[in-house]
Scaffold this active site. Structure first.
Site, short mmCIF file in Angstrom:
data_model
loop_
_atom_site.label_atom_id
_atom_site.label_comp_id
_atom_site.label_asym_id
_atom_site.label_seq_id
_atom_site.Cartn_x
_atom_site.Cartn_y
_atom_site.Cartn_z
N CYS A 1 -2.60 -2.28 4.52
CA CYS A 1 -1.24 -2.10 4.00
C CYS A 1 -0.75 -3.20 3.08
O CYS A 1 0.21 -3.00 2.35
CB CYS A 1 -0.28 -1.93 5.16
SG CYS A 1 -0.33 -3.28 6.30
N GLU B 1 0.82 -1.22 0.00
CA GLU B 1 0.00 0.00 0.00
C GLU B 1 0.85 1.27 0.00
O GLU B 1 0.47 2.29 -0.58
CB GLU B 1 -0.88 0.02 1.26
CG GLU B 1 -1.62 1.33 1.43
CD GLU B 1 -2.46 1.39 2.69
OE1 GLU B 1 -1.94 1.10 3.78
OE2 GLU B 1 -3.64 1.71 2.58
N HIS C 1 0.91 5.82 10.35
CA HIS C 1 0.30 6.41 9.15
C HIS C 1 -1.08 6.98 9.47
O HIS C 1 -1.75 6.52 10.42
CB HIS C 1 0.12 5.33 8.07
CG HIS C 1 1.40 4.89 7.42
ND1 HIS C 1 1.78 3.56 7.34
CD2 HIS C 1 2.37 5.59 6.78
CE1 HIS C 1 2.94 3.47 6.70
NE2 HIS C 1 3.32 4.68 6.35
C1 CIR Z 1 6.97 0.27 8.09
O1 CIR Z 1 7.31 0.75 9.17
O2 CIR Z 1 7.10 0.87 7.03
C2 CIR Z 1 6.41 -1.14 8.09
N1 CIR Z 1 7.04 -1.91 9.11
C3 CIR Z 1 4.92 -1.14 8.28
C4 CIR Z 1 4.19 -0.45 7.17
C5 CIR Z 1 2.70 -0.55 7.31
N2 CIR Z 1 2.07 0.13 6.24
C6 CIR Z 1 0.84 0.57 6.28
O3 CIR Z 1 0.15 0.42 7.26
N3 CIR Z 1 0.39 1.21 5.20
#
Ligand code: CIR
Length: 250
Positions: free
Chosen positions: A239, A57, A152
């Protein structure tokens, strides 16, 4: 799903062991659920060197008219966009966020022609301004939204039905969203606001039964899913996918 998921970026959560096999099984069930809800699931090539690659995402914002490939705020995630761009090129004209802009798709909440973008450690003023300039010709409005306490914007608020937002009011001010109706998560479930609307069904983590009860009381149809290992990586249900209509507008 990268076998190196345990080496993911973490901002608000402590690092705890992640069971890679369990994470993989949970992700497969997530894909199966999306298929059952009518989606044609396209899985990107595996990227073992990119721990967070499952969180697709964040790498694009897909609209009917075009797809904007992001420049993720975490440097470790920038290489993820190449495979997203390659896959989306079959479906949409592409545009790109350029340096010094950063933007994570998880910060972009779209309702109709309005995109609200969280100002975060991942999405900066230049990224938001570039998105605004790219989308203005198509009649979209882009609004910057302050929030705090989570990674986010869509950790704090998502759309669960037309004109109904699920919100954690401790993390984002609901009055920022115009006249939309909103439903608050149960205070014991601060991470419960991340829900994925597919058609008329909301995909929601099974770990938030109190918030689920609130949604059901509003008549929202829910499918729950166990995403415990993805939650340890600070991800949830929006995500792991980019959900869009296959045919581009026009
Ligand atoms: C991050 O910190 O980028 C990843 N560990 C988690 C990203 C989650 N993304 C989202 O909720 N859109």
């Amino acid at each position: 799903m990268s076998p190196s998921l345990a080496g993911c970026e973490l901002t608000h959560l402590p690092r705890v062991p992640i069971d890679a096999e369990r994470a993989r099984a949970q992700h497969e069930r997530y894909e199966s659920l999306l298929s059952a809800l009518g989606c044609a699931v396209v899985r990107l090539p595996s990227a073992p060197a990119l721990p967070d690659a499952v969180f697709v995402e964040d790498t694009a914002v897909v609209l009917p008219e075009l797809a904007v490939v992001t420049r993720p705020g975490a440097a470790s995630r920038r290489a993820e966009t190449a495979s997203t761009a390659a896959a989306l090129a079959a479906h949409r004209p592409l545009a790109f966020i350029e340096e010094p802009g950063t933007l994570d798709g998880g910060d972009v909440l779209r309702t109709g022609k309005t995109l609200r973008v969280g100002v975060s450690g991942r999405s900066n003023a230049s990224g938001i301004e570039q998105l605004r300039a790219l989308l203005a010709p198509f009649g979209y409005t882009v609004e910057a939204i302050p929030f705090s306490g989570c990674l986010h914007l869509k950790s704090a608020v998502t759309e669960v039905a037309p004109d109904l937002l699920l919100v954690n009011p401790s993390w984002v001010d609901p009055s920022r969203f115009g006249g939309a109706r909103f439903l608050a998560v149960d205070p014991a479930e601060p991470h419960g606001a991340n829900a994925l609307l597919v058609g008329e069904t909301v995909v929601h983590p099974e770990s938030f039964p109190r918030t689920r009860a609130r949604l059901e009381a509003c008549g929202v149809r829910i499918e729950t899913i166990d995403v415990s290992e993805l939650q340890k990586a600070e991800g949830a249900v929006t995500c792991c996918s980019l959900v869009f209509e296959a045919a581009a507008a026009g």
